[in-house]
Design an enzyme around this catalytic site. Structure first.
Site, PDB file in Angstrom:
ATOM      1  N   THR A 161     -43.880  73.377  66.838  1.00 21.69           N
ATOM      2  CA  THR A 161     -43.370  73.436  65.294  1.00 21.69           C
ATOM      3  C   THR A 161     -42.081  72.913  65.058  1.00 21.69           C
ATOM      4  O   THR A 161     -41.809  72.201  64.311  1.00 21.69           O
ATOM      5  CB  THR A 161     -43.439  75.011  64.732  1.00 21.69           C
ATOM      6  OG1 THR A 161     -44.820  75.536  64.706  1.00 21.69           O
ATOM      7  CG2 THR A 161     -43.000  75.031  63.430  1.00 21.69           C
ATOM      8  N   THR A 167     -51.311  73.927  66.184  1.00 21.71           N
ATOM      9  CA  THR A 167     -50.426  74.324  67.175  1.00 21.71           C
ATOM     10  C   THR A 167     -51.117  74.782  68.428  1.00 21.71           C
ATOM     11  O   THR A 167     -50.448  74.859  69.558  1.00 21.71           O
ATOM     12  CB  THR A 167     -49.555  75.618  66.785  1.00 21.71           C
ATOM     13  OG1 THR A 167     -50.496  76.468  66.236  1.00 21.71           O
ATOM     14  CG2 THR A 167     -48.756  75.153  65.265  1.00 21.71           C
ATOM     15  N   ILE A 177     -48.596  77.354  72.918  1.00 17.05           N
ATOM     16  CA  ILE A 177     -47.132  77.575  72.595  1.00 17.05           C
ATOM     17  C   ILE A 177     -46.910  76.848  71.380  1.00 17.05           C
ATOM     18  O   ILE A 177     -46.292  75.900  71.011  1.00 17.05           O
ATOM     19  CB  ILE A 177     -46.324  76.825  73.503  1.00 17.05           C
ATOM     20  CG1 ILE A 177     -46.575  77.084  74.995  1.00 17.05           C
ATOM     21  CG2 ILE A 177     -44.935  77.026  73.341  1.00 17.05           C
ATOM     22  CD1 ILE A 177     -46.454  78.521  75.567  1.00 17.05           C
ATOM     23  N   HIS A 178     -47.068  77.888  70.181  1.00 18.23           N
ATOM     24  CA  HIS A 178     -47.368  77.337  68.919  1.00 18.23           C
ATOM     25  C   HIS A 178     -45.790  77.056  68.374  1.00 18.23           C
ATOM     26  O   HIS A 178     -45.666  75.859  67.626  1.00 18.23           O
ATOM     27  CB  HIS A 178     -47.711  78.643  67.843  1.00 18.23           C
ATOM     28  CG  HIS A 178     -49.185  79.033  68.464  1.00 18.23           C
ATOM     29  ND1 HIS A 178     -50.169  78.319  68.073  1.00 18.23           N
ATOM     30  CD2 HIS A 178     -49.266  80.307  69.155  1.00 18.23           C
ATOM     31  CE1 HIS A 178     -51.318  79.170  68.718  1.00 18.23           C
ATOM     32  NE2 HIS A 178     -50.746  80.171  69.451  1.00 18.23           N
ATOM     33  N   ASP A 179     -44.873  77.698  68.511  1.00 21.12           N
ATOM     34  CA  ASP A 179     -43.489  77.833  68.171  1.00 21.12           C
ATOM     35  C   ASP A 179     -42.746  76.386  68.555  1.00 21.12           C
ATOM     36  O   ASP A 179     -41.946  75.782  67.652  1.00 21.12           O
ATOM     37  CB  ASP A 179     -42.832  79.044  68.103  1.00 21.12           C
ATOM     38  CG  ASP A 179     -43.380  80.133  67.687  1.00 21.12           C
ATOM     39  OD1 ASP A 179     -44.176  79.927  66.700  1.00 21.12           O
ATOM     40  OD2 ASP A 179     -43.028  81.297  67.876  1.00 21.12           O
TER      41      ASP A 179
END
Length: 325
Positions: free
Chosen positions: A251, A198, A246-248
């Protein structure tokens, strides 16, 4: 013949990268590609009433005032709550703040039960600490098992951490919740998007300018610079450069299988009780433990395709405003 849209329930802790995840899901909802049936929040990047207010504000700005938002558990299962104002700002939205909101009309457990019962094959996406998930599946494991998919952002699996040398933030905030989830029956098999993958999804100032252009006169176009500027500054202080991971958002894109990605079936475990190793996540890639696989660990993802996918959702949001919808 008609086909129903895939239903999505998001559990998050906005949070700057959660903000962009909500923006993306709002675009797909308006495009009739998904039905965002609800948003619950955890305490993590900010306290739970604040994260819920942030989610409510973002959805309202995106023209989705009827999508229910409910604050979840106000603290981790066993440890004291730690929030992260140094990373996401005092309110979780960088230099901005959302208006207060009264959430007394809805309880998060009712939201989850209704979403699961009424939407066979529901996509459950968790982008904050897994507090609500671990709490809900303790009494309603059979209901959670009926979800079409469970996708979690968390962990630094066999990888360096971003909170301690070995732990990622979401799992460190509530290590007992993460440990409980992955120690549950393999029937609650989830897809895990960990830090190694991520953190590759980056937004730079140049990329932000492109995003603003796609949004046009959408109200989020003028909000995002002040939200992301805080995140840029944090990453620069951490030696990561003036940019943001921007991990989320990544996801959510993976959860809905909108881009090519690769996974490996494995057994995940999380350390909950050690002080120094708190929140550390490990994948038994060589099956030393001899235990059934409990997760699909994402090992790679097509990052350029993910940016193009985000652009597609942004065009939907920008186009709606341009048409006066």
């Amino acid at each position: 013949m008609s086909f129903s849209r895939p239903a999505v329930l998001l559990d998050c802790d906005p949070g700057i990268d959660d903000c962009l995840a909500l923006l993306y899901l709002a675009g797909l909802h308006h495009a009739d590609e998904i039905e965002l049936v609800g948003v619950s929040t955890t305490a993590g990047n900010a306290e739970v009433q604040q994260t819920a207010a942030n989610a409510r504000w973002i959805l309202d700005l995106c023209g989705l005032p009827k999508i229910p938002v409910a604050p979840g558990r106000p603290r981790p299962l066993q440890v004291e709550l730690t929030t992260t104002p140094e990373t996401h700002g005092e309110t979780g939205l960088g230099y901005l703040s959302a208006p207060d909101h009264d959430f007394s009309d809805i309880h998060w457990r009712d939201l989850w039960s209704t979403a699961i019962d009424h939407n066979p094959g529901l996509h459950l996406i968790i982008t904050g600490p897994v507090t609500n998930l671990a709490d809900f599946e303790r009494e309603h494991g059979e209901a959670v098992a009926r979800c079409g998919s469970i996708t979690i952002m968390g962990g630094a699996v066999n990888y360096r951490g971003n909170t301690t040398p070995t732990a990622e933030w979401n799992f460190w905030v509530d290590p007992h919740a993460a440990a409980r989830h992955f120690s549950a029956s393999a029937e609650l098999h989830s897809t895990l998007c960990s830090l190694e993958v991520t953190e590759q999804f980056l937004i730079t100032p140049q990329r932000l300018a492109e995003i603003k252009g796609l949004l046009g006169t959408h109200p989020m176009a003028e909000k995002l610079p002040e939200i992301l500027r805080f995140y840029f500054e944090f990453h620069e202080k951490q030696g990561e450069g003036y940019q943001a991971q921007i991990h989320d958002l990544l996801t959510c894109i993976i959860a809905l299988q909108k881009i090519p990605f690769e996974t490996v079936e494995t057994t995940i475990d999380v350390e909950a009780d050690s002080v120094q190793m708190r929140g550390t996540s490990v994948a038994d890639l060589c099956n030393h433990w001899g235990r059934p696989a409990n997760a699909s660990l994402v090992t790679s993802a097509d990052i350029p395709a993910a940016h193009r996918e985000f652009d597609r959702a942004l065009r939907v949001l920008g186009g709606r405003v341009a048409r006066g919808e």
